[in-house]
Design a protein around this motif. Sequence first.
Motif, PDB file in Angstrom:
ATOM      1  N   ALA A 111      11.019 -24.693   0.504  1.00  0.00           N
ATOM      2  CA  ALA A 111      11.481 -23.312   0.310  1.00  0.00           C
ATOM      3  C   ALA A 111      11.722 -22.605   1.641  1.00  0.00           C
ATOM      4  CB  ALA A 111      10.458 -22.532  -0.511  1.00  0.00           C
ATOM      5  N   MET A 112      10.905 -22.905   2.634  1.00  0.00           N
ATOM      6  CA  MET A 112      11.022 -22.220   3.923  1.00  0.00           C
ATOM      7  C   MET A 112      12.024 -22.876   4.867  1.00  0.00           C
ATOM      8  SD  MET A 112       7.102 -21.079   4.683  1.00  0.00           S
ATOM      9  CE  MET A 112       6.365 -22.671   4.366  1.00  0.00           C
ATOM     10  N   ASN A 113      12.382 -24.116   4.599  1.00  0.00           N
ATOM     11  CA  ASN A 113      13.279 -24.845   5.495  1.00  0.00           C
ATOM     12  C   ASN A 113      14.692 -24.261   5.458  1.00  0.00           C
ATOM     13  OD1 ASN A 113      13.752 -27.221   7.229  1.00  0.00           O
ATOM     14  ND2 ASN A 113      15.152 -27.799   5.589  1.00  0.00           N
ATOM     15  N   GLN A 114      15.242 -24.040   6.641  1.00  0.00           N
ATOM     16  CA  GLN A 114      16.617 -23.549   6.762  1.00  0.00           C
ATOM     17  C   GLN A 114      17.306 -24.336   7.860  1.00  0.00           C
ATOM     18  OE1 GLN A 114      17.145 -19.195   6.763  1.00  0.00           O
ATOM     19  NE2 GLN A 114      14.929 -19.069   6.593  1.00  0.00           N
ATOM     20  N   GLU A 115      18.485 -24.793   7.577  1.00  0.00           N
ATOM     21  CA  GLU A 115      19.264 -25.503   8.581  1.00  0.00           C
ATOM     22  C   GLU A 115      19.881 -24.489   9.537  1.00  0.00           C
ATOM     23  OE1 GLU A 115      19.504 -28.898   8.954  1.00  0.00           O
ATOM     24  OE2 GLU A 115      17.940 -28.843   7.419  1.00  0.00           O
TER      25      GLU A 115
ATOM     26  N   CYS B  97      13.066 -14.505  -0.746  1.00  0.00           N
ATOM     27  CA  CYS B  97      12.199 -14.220  -1.898  1.00  0.00           C
ATOM     28  C   CYS B  97      12.435 -15.215  -3.026  1.00  0.00           C
ATOM     29  CB  CYS B  97      12.421 -12.791  -2.399  1.00  0.00           C
ATOM     30  SG  CYS B  97      11.754 -11.516  -1.331  1.00  0.00           S
ATOM     31  N   VAL B  98      13.681 -15.525  -3.304  1.00  0.00           N
ATOM     32  CA  VAL B  98      14.008 -16.483  -4.365  1.00  0.00           C
ATOM     33  C   VAL B  98      13.368 -17.833  -4.064  1.00  0.00           C
ATOM     34  CG1 VAL B  98      15.871 -17.813  -5.446  1.00  0.00           C
ATOM     35  CG2 VAL B  98      16.139 -15.358  -5.090  1.00  0.00           C
ATOM     36  N   ALA B  99      13.566 -18.330  -2.856  1.00  0.00           N
ATOM     37  CA  ALA B  99      13.034 -19.638  -2.493  1.00  0.00           C
ATOM     38  C   ALA B  99      11.506 -19.658  -2.563  1.00  0.00           C
ATOM     39  CB  ALA B  99      13.518 -20.032  -1.110  1.00  0.00           C
ATOM     40  N   LEU B 100      10.864 -18.612  -2.055  1.00  0.00           N
ATOM     41  CA  LEU B 100       9.406 -18.581  -2.055  1.00  0.00           C
ATOM     42  C   LEU B 100       8.827 -18.370  -3.451  1.00  0.00           C
ATOM     43  CD1 LEU B 100       8.756 -16.599   1.242  1.00  0.00           C
ATOM     44  CD2 LEU B 100       8.595 -19.070   0.861  1.00  0.00           C
ATOM     45  N   LEU B 101       9.493 -17.584  -4.290  1.00  0.00           N
ATOM     46  CA  LEU B 101       9.039 -17.439  -5.677  1.00  0.00           C
ATOM     47  C   LEU B 101       9.170 -18.756  -6.434  1.00  0.00           C
ATOM     48  CD1 LEU B 101      10.406 -13.901  -6.621  1.00  0.00           C
ATOM     49  CD2 LEU B 101       8.000 -14.590  -6.501  1.00  0.00           C
ATOM     50  N   ALA B 102      10.219 -19.509  -6.130  1.00  0.00           N
ATOM     51  CA  ALA B 102      10.389 -20.822  -6.767  1.00  0.00           C
ATOM     52  C   ALA B 102       9.255 -21.752  -6.366  1.00  0.00           C
ATOM     53  CB  ALA B 102      11.740 -21.420  -6.399  1.00  0.00           C
TER      54      ALA B 102
ATOM     55  N   SER C 194       6.214 -20.847  -5.284  1.00  0.00           N
ATOM     56  CA  SER C 194       4.929 -20.353  -5.791  1.00  0.00           C
ATOM     57  C   SER C 194       4.762 -20.597  -7.283  1.00  0.00           C
ATOM     58  CB  SER C 194       4.742 -18.871  -5.464  1.00  0.00           C
ATOM     59  OG  SER C 194       5.593 -18.066  -6.242  1.00  0.00           O
ATOM     60  N   SER C 195       5.865 -20.624  -8.013  1.00  0.00           N
ATOM     61  CA  SER C 195       5.772 -20.855  -9.458  1.00  0.00           C
ATOM     62  C   SER C 195       5.659 -22.332  -9.809  1.00  0.00           C
ATOM     63  CB  SER C 195       6.984 -20.246 -10.169  1.00  0.00           C
ATOM     64  OG  SER C 195       8.151 -20.990  -9.851  1.00  0.00           O
ATOM     65  N   GLY C 196       5.898 -23.198  -8.832  1.00  0.00           N
ATOM     66  CA  GLY C 196       5.749 -24.639  -9.077  1.00  0.00           C
ATOM     67  C   GLY C 196       7.013 -25.357  -9.487  1.00  0.00           C
ATOM     68  N   VAL C 197       8.128 -24.654  -9.625  1.00  0.00           N
ATOM     69  CA  VAL C 197       9.345 -25.311 -10.101  1.00  0.00           C
ATOM     70  C   VAL C 197       9.951 -26.256  -9.067  1.00  0.00           C
ATOM     71  CG1 VAL C 197       9.905 -23.553 -11.828  1.00  0.00           C
ATOM     72  CG2 VAL C 197      10.846 -23.369  -9.510  1.00  0.00           C
TER      73      VAL C 197
ATOM     74  N   GLU D  79      12.738 -14.928 -13.980  1.00  0.00           N
ATOM     75  CA  GLU D  79      13.431 -15.394 -15.185  1.00  0.00           C
ATOM     76  C   GLU D  79      14.699 -16.158 -14.820  1.00  0.00           C
ATOM     77  OE1 GLU D  79      13.901 -11.795 -17.458  1.00  0.00           O
ATOM     78  OE2 GLU D  79      11.810 -11.842 -18.149  1.00  0.00           O
ATOM     79  N   ALA D  80      15.412 -15.694 -13.812  1.00  0.00           N
ATOM     80  CA  ALA D  80      16.623 -16.396 -13.369  1.00  0.00           C
ATOM     81  C   ALA D  80      16.278 -17.751 -12.759  1.00  0.00           C
ATOM     82  CB  ALA D  80      17.408 -15.536 -12.372  1.00  0.00           C
ATOM     83  N   ILE D  81      15.189 -17.812 -12.014  1.00  0.00           N
ATOM     84  CA  ILE D  81      14.730 -19.088 -11.452  1.00  0.00           C
ATOM     85  C   ILE D  81      14.411 -20.062 -12.570  1.00  0.00           C
ATOM     86  CG2 ILE D  81      12.851 -20.216 -10.198  1.00  0.00           C
ATOM     87  CD1 ILE D  81      12.737 -17.654  -8.412  1.00  0.00           C
ATOM     88  N   ALA D  82      13.662 -19.597 -13.554  1.00  0.00           N
ATOM     89  CA  ALA D  82      13.293 -20.462 -14.690  1.00  0.00           C
ATOM     90  C   ALA D  82      14.543 -20.943 -15.419  1.00  0.00           C
ATOM     91  CB  ALA D  82      12.365 -19.702 -15.637  1.00  0.00           C
ATOM     92  N   SER D  83      15.551 -20.089 -15.566  1.00  0.00           N
ATOM     93  CA  SER D  83      16.753 -20.494 -16.293  1.00  0.00           C
ATOM     94  C   SER D  83      17.511 -21.570 -15.525  1.00  0.00           C
ATOM     95  CB  SER D  83      17.653 -19.297 -16.579  1.00  0.00           C
ATOM     96  OG  SER D  83      18.320 -18.848 -15.404  1.00  0.00           O
ATOM     97  N   TYR D  84      17.411 -21.589 -14.227  1.00  0.00           N
ATOM     98  CA  TYR D  84      18.079 -22.631 -13.424  1.00  0.00           C
ATOM     99  C   TYR D  84      17.454 -24.001 -13.700  1.00  0.00           C
ATOM    100  CZ  TYR D  84      19.685 -25.369  -9.440  1.00  0.00           C
ATOM    101  OH  TYR D  84      20.213 -26.354  -8.654  1.00  0.00           O
ATOM    102  N   PHE D  85      16.144 -24.039 -13.875  1.00  0.00           N
ATOM    103  CA  PHE D  85      15.457 -25.314 -14.051  1.00  0.00           C
ATOM    104  C   PHE D  85      15.325 -25.730 -15.517  1.00  0.00           C
ATOM    105  CE2 PHE D  85      14.223 -24.195  -9.752  1.00  0.00           C
ATOM    106  CZ  PHE D  85      14.426 -25.392  -9.108  1.00  0.00           C
TER     107      PHE D  85
END
Length: 110
Positions: free
Chosen positions: A23-27, A39-44, A46-49, A103-109
């Motif tokens: 989540a933290m890695n950026q090229e 925030c999106v990457a870190l929430l993903a 933290s939620s385990g997805v 909710e948007a993160i969950a819908s992606y997975f």
Amino acid sequence: MDGAELTNASKKQRRRGEAWFLAMNQEPSEGARSLAETCVALLAASSGVLDDVVEAGGIAGSEAGRTTVKELIEHVRSRTPGGMDNINKSLDLSPAVRKEIEEAIASYFN
């Protein structure tokens, strides 16, 4: 707790740690992420997805890992453009926006 349970717990912790790193890695060539994208990457993570992504080989620095995080951020942006803008403008993650993004993160997975 026997050795097998400890081993399974250790593997799970290792995967979660690798998910945080993903989540933290950026090229450098991609430029810095916005606060909302971070925030999106870190929430993903933290939620385990992202654990399953790591388990499948999508670790930090891999093409699979980069692609997953990039597509996840794009998916969330398309589902919650107002929420992403709100984070970037207010520099805050309100509970309502957090729920919307989770909710948007969950819908992606799913």
